[in-house]
Design a protein around this motif. Structure first.
Motif, PDB file in Angstrom:
ATOM      1  N   SER A 166       0.853  -1.190   0.000  1.00 32.81           N
ATOM      2  CA  SER A 166       0.000   0.000   0.000  1.00 32.81           C
ATOM      3  C   SER A 166       0.886   1.236   0.000  1.00 32.81           C
ATOM      4  O   SER A 166       1.596   1.508   0.958  1.00 32.81           O
ATOM      5  N   GLY A 167       0.837   1.970  -1.107  1.00 33.63           N
ATOM      6  CA  GLY A 167       1.717   3.121  -1.271  1.00 33.63           C
ATOM      7  C   GLY A 167       1.262   4.338  -0.497  1.00 33.63           C
ATOM      8  O   GLY A 167       0.144   4.397   0.014  1.00 33.63           O
ATOM      9  N   LYS A 168       2.128   5.325  -0.430  1.00 37.28           N
ATOM     10  CA  LYS A 168       1.777   6.572   0.244  1.00 37.28           C
ATOM     11  C   LYS A 168       0.663   7.311  -0.498  1.00 37.28           C
ATOM     12  O   LYS A 168       0.008   8.184   0.068  1.00 37.28           O
ATOM     13  N   ASN A 169       0.468   6.954  -1.782  1.00 32.85           N
ATOM     14  CA  ASN A 169      -0.612   7.566  -2.556  1.00 32.85           C
ATOM     15  C   ASN A 169      -1.937   6.824  -2.381  1.00 32.85           C
ATOM     16  O   ASN A 169      -2.900   7.066  -3.106  1.00 32.85           O
ATOM     17  N   CYS A 170      -1.964   5.901  -1.400  1.00 31.31           N
ATOM     18  CA  CYS A 170      -3.176   5.129  -1.084  1.00 31.31           C
ATOM     19  C   CYS A 170      -3.594   4.199  -2.214  1.00 31.31           C
ATOM     20  O   CYS A 170      -4.773   3.832  -2.327  1.00 31.31           O
ATOM     21  N   CYS A 223      10.434   8.312  -0.071  1.00 35.33           N
ATOM     22  CA  CYS A 223       9.862   9.063  -1.192  1.00 35.33           C
ATOM     23  C   CYS A 223       8.526   9.707  -0.801  1.00 35.33           C
ATOM     24  O   CYS A 223       7.663   9.064  -0.199  1.00 35.33           O
ATOM     25  N   THR A 224       8.361  10.971  -1.144  1.00 34.63           N
ATOM     26  CA  THR A 224       7.095  11.684  -0.853  1.00 34.63           C
ATOM     27  C   THR A 224       6.576  12.400  -2.107  1.00 34.63           C
ATOM     28  O   THR A 224       5.819  13.367  -2.004  1.00 34.63           O
ATOM     29  N   LYS A 225       6.969  11.933  -3.272  1.00 35.78           N
ATOM     30  CA  LYS A 225       6.594  12.636  -4.511  1.00 35.78           C
ATOM     31  C   LYS A 225       5.094  12.763  -4.675  1.00 35.78           C
ATOM     32  O   LYS A 225       4.587  13.792  -5.130  1.00 35.78           O
ATOM     33  N   CYS A 226       4.343  11.722  -4.332  1.00 28.32           N
ATOM     34  CA  CYS A 226       2.882  11.776  -4.490  1.00 28.32           C
ATOM     35  C   CYS A 226       2.267  12.785  -3.534  1.00 28.32           C
ATOM     36  O   CYS A 226       1.368  13.546  -3.910  1.00 28.32           O
ATOM     37  N   ILE A 227       2.761  12.813  -2.304  1.00 30.77           N
ATOM     38  CA  ILE A 227       2.251  13.755  -1.299  1.00 30.77           C
ATOM     39  C   ILE A 227       2.534  15.191  -1.746  1.00 30.77           C
ATOM     40  O   ILE A 227       1.672  16.063  -1.668  1.00 30.77           O
ATOM     41  N   LEU A 263      -3.551  14.184   0.270  1.00 32.82           N
ATOM     42  CA  LEU A 263      -2.715  13.162   0.919  1.00 32.82           C
ATOM     43  C   LEU A 263      -2.106  13.800   2.165  1.00 32.82           C
ATOM     44  O   LEU A 263      -1.114  14.519   2.100  1.00 32.82           O
ATOM     45  N   ILE A 264      -2.738  13.536   3.295  1.00 28.35           N
ATOM     46  CA  ILE A 264      -2.337  14.166   4.554  1.00 28.35           C
ATOM     47  C   ILE A 264      -0.936  13.729   4.951  1.00 28.35           C
ATOM     48  O   ILE A 264      -0.095  14.501   5.355  1.00 28.35           O
ATOM     49  N   GLN A 265      -0.707  12.434   4.832  1.00 25.08           N
ATOM     50  CA  GLN A 265       0.606  11.841   5.083  1.00 25.08           C
ATOM     51  C   GLN A 265       0.615  10.523   4.321  1.00 25.08           C
ATOM     52  O   GLN A 265      -0.380  10.140   3.734  1.00 25.08           O
ATOM     53  N   GLY A 266       1.736   9.853   4.323  1.00 26.93           N
ATOM     54  CA  GLY A 266       1.818   8.596   3.595  1.00 26.93           C
ATOM     55  C   GLY A 266       0.724   7.616   3.985  1.00 26.93           C
ATOM     56  O   GLY A 266       0.643   7.200   5.129  1.00 26.93           O
ATOM     57  N   GLY A 267      -0.156   7.285   3.038  1.00 27.92           N
ATOM     58  CA  GLY A 267      -1.188   6.289   3.292  1.00 27.92           C
ATOM     59  C   GLY A 267      -2.450   6.828   3.930  1.00 27.92           C
ATOM     60  O   GLY A 267      -3.377   6.064   4.185  1.00 27.92           O
ATOM     61  N   GLN A 268      -2.525   8.139   4.158  1.00 27.38           N
ATOM     62  CA  GLN A 268      -3.754   8.713   4.719  1.00 27.38           C
ATOM     63  C   GLN A 268      -4.293   9.781   3.771  1.00 27.38           C
ATOM     64  O   GLN A 268      -3.594  10.723   3.413  1.00 27.38           O
TER      65      GLN A 268
END
Length: 383
Positions: free
Chosen positions: A153-157, A192-196, A204-209
């Motif tokens: 499950s990526g940080k981009n959900c 990596c936080t590119k999606c956030i 995208l509040i934080q990775g996965g949320q």
């Protein structure tokens, strides 16, 4: 007790025969950590309202199918690139449907695969019962896929697979047949936080949320007047948003064309905006009815098309927008048209036209939009 590996391998082999790109097996135990996560989402007001079922049903397979033993997750890869995509140029502006709405509605495609798998298992195991779902079911496709080793499950959900990136559709099949489960994959997003960073609205509040109420994909599906702060963020998106997937390093170079029914028709998924605005319900269903992006009907798509013309500042569209403001029976379209007119042109002519519209308009929300444009236009003309 888990059944022998022979049946599991037979299911895997059959899934390949019917065009499933990846399959995984998970125990039908309750999703305890997911339940807590969903509770927090509800408390914070991050839910979209499209979710189905209670917290218990969304996290406990046995509530959906008594004596459930295994949940099977399937993934089908979809294209990320379009051949011969028409250009959106001045005087001929176009909108865009997200990649997950290219080709035939994926719900239908996955359900056909799941039905075949269900029939196969029933032939192999007498008395086997099962229940399948795609996206709109109670279970979280992402949580099942994660447990079944389809991807992490990526940080981009989104579920990210090593083979296809996150460009996959997911489906689930709960069964009473015990099957050996697969191991989850390790999270490979790292630091990596590119999606956030790239999310247009900070959803995208934080990775996965995810705050679904801010997500552009959700906003394009709403039927009410879109808050002004989000309009320019939407751009020319008619349905959905791909930003958090496009910027993901795991998706670089990933483009699969395994399923002909998923191939996009460029004129459908990148349509002329003004043509969209002139469509009847019948014409809309004929052109867009087979894609997933049509499920909310034409009103949100047309509202988004009006917004796109405003964002483009497309002067050639002014006659169309003025006609909508004066004649369309839907307040949301009239109000959005007023905003778009104000974005395109701030002149004495448009000021007078908007003043005249305000005199006959009865809807308070539309009047609010008109007065806002009048104030802005007046300020511009004075300066």
């Amino acid at each position: 007790m888990r059944m022998n590996r022979g049946l599991k391998q037979e299911i895997i082999d059959y899934s390949k025969e019917i065009g499933v790109d990846k399959i995984g097996f998970a125990a039908a135990d309750p999703f305890v950590t997911l339940k807590e996560r969903l509770r927090v989402q509800q408390e914070k007001g991050y839910v979209s309202g499209f979710e189905k079922g209670t917290l218990g049903e969304r996290t406990t397979p046995e509530l959906l199918l008594p004596e459930a033993k295994t949940v099977i997750s399937i993934a089908l890869a979809y294209p990320s690139k379009m051949k011969d995509a028409p250009r959106s140029v001045k005087g001929d502006r176009r909108g865009i449907f997200c990649r997950a709405s290219w080709g035939e509605d994926y719900h239908h495609i996955l359900r056909r695969k799941l039905n075949l798998l269900e029939e196969f298992i029933q032939k192999k195991v007498t008395g086997a019962r099962s229940k399948s779902m795609v996206d709109t079911g109670e279970l979280s496709d992402r949580a099942v896929a994660e447990r079944a080793g389809i991807g992490w499950s990526g940080k981009n959900c989104a579920v990210i697979t090593p083979e296809f990136g996150s460009y996959v559709y997911l489906g689930d099949l709960i069964t009473t047949v015990p099957l050996e489960e697969d191991q989850p994959l390790e999270d490979q997003c790292g630091s990596c936080t590119k999606c956030i960073d790239a999310c247009p609205t900070g959803a995208l509040i934080q990775g996965g949320q995810l705050d679904a109420t801010k997500c552009v994909a959700f906003l394009t599906q709403t039927k009410t007047m879109l808050p002004e702060k989000y309009r320019k963020k939407i751009g020319n998106r008619l349905y959905g948003c791909d930003t958090c997937q496009v910027v993901c390093p795991e998706n670089k170079g990933k483009d699969f064309h395994h399923h002909p029914e998923m191939e996009p028709d460029p004129e459908v998924v990148k349509p002329r905006l003004e043509e969209v605005l002139s469509m009847s319900n019948k014409e809309f269903k004929k052109k867009f009815g087979h894609i997933s992006g049509s499920w909310r009907g034409k009103k949100p798509i047309q509202r988004n098309a009006v917004i796109a013309l405003g964002v483009f500042k497309e002067k050639s569209a002014l006659p169309t927008l003025i006609k909508l403001l004066k004649e369309d029976p839907r307040p949301v379209i009239r109000g959005t048209a007023a905003w778009a007119i104000g974005e395109i042109e701030k002149s004495s002519e448009t000021y007078q036209m908007l003043e005249a519209s305000a005199e006959t308009e009865k809807d308070e929300e539309v009047l609010s939009e008109i007065y806002s444009v009048l104030n802005n236009t007046q300020t511009t003309l004075r300066s």
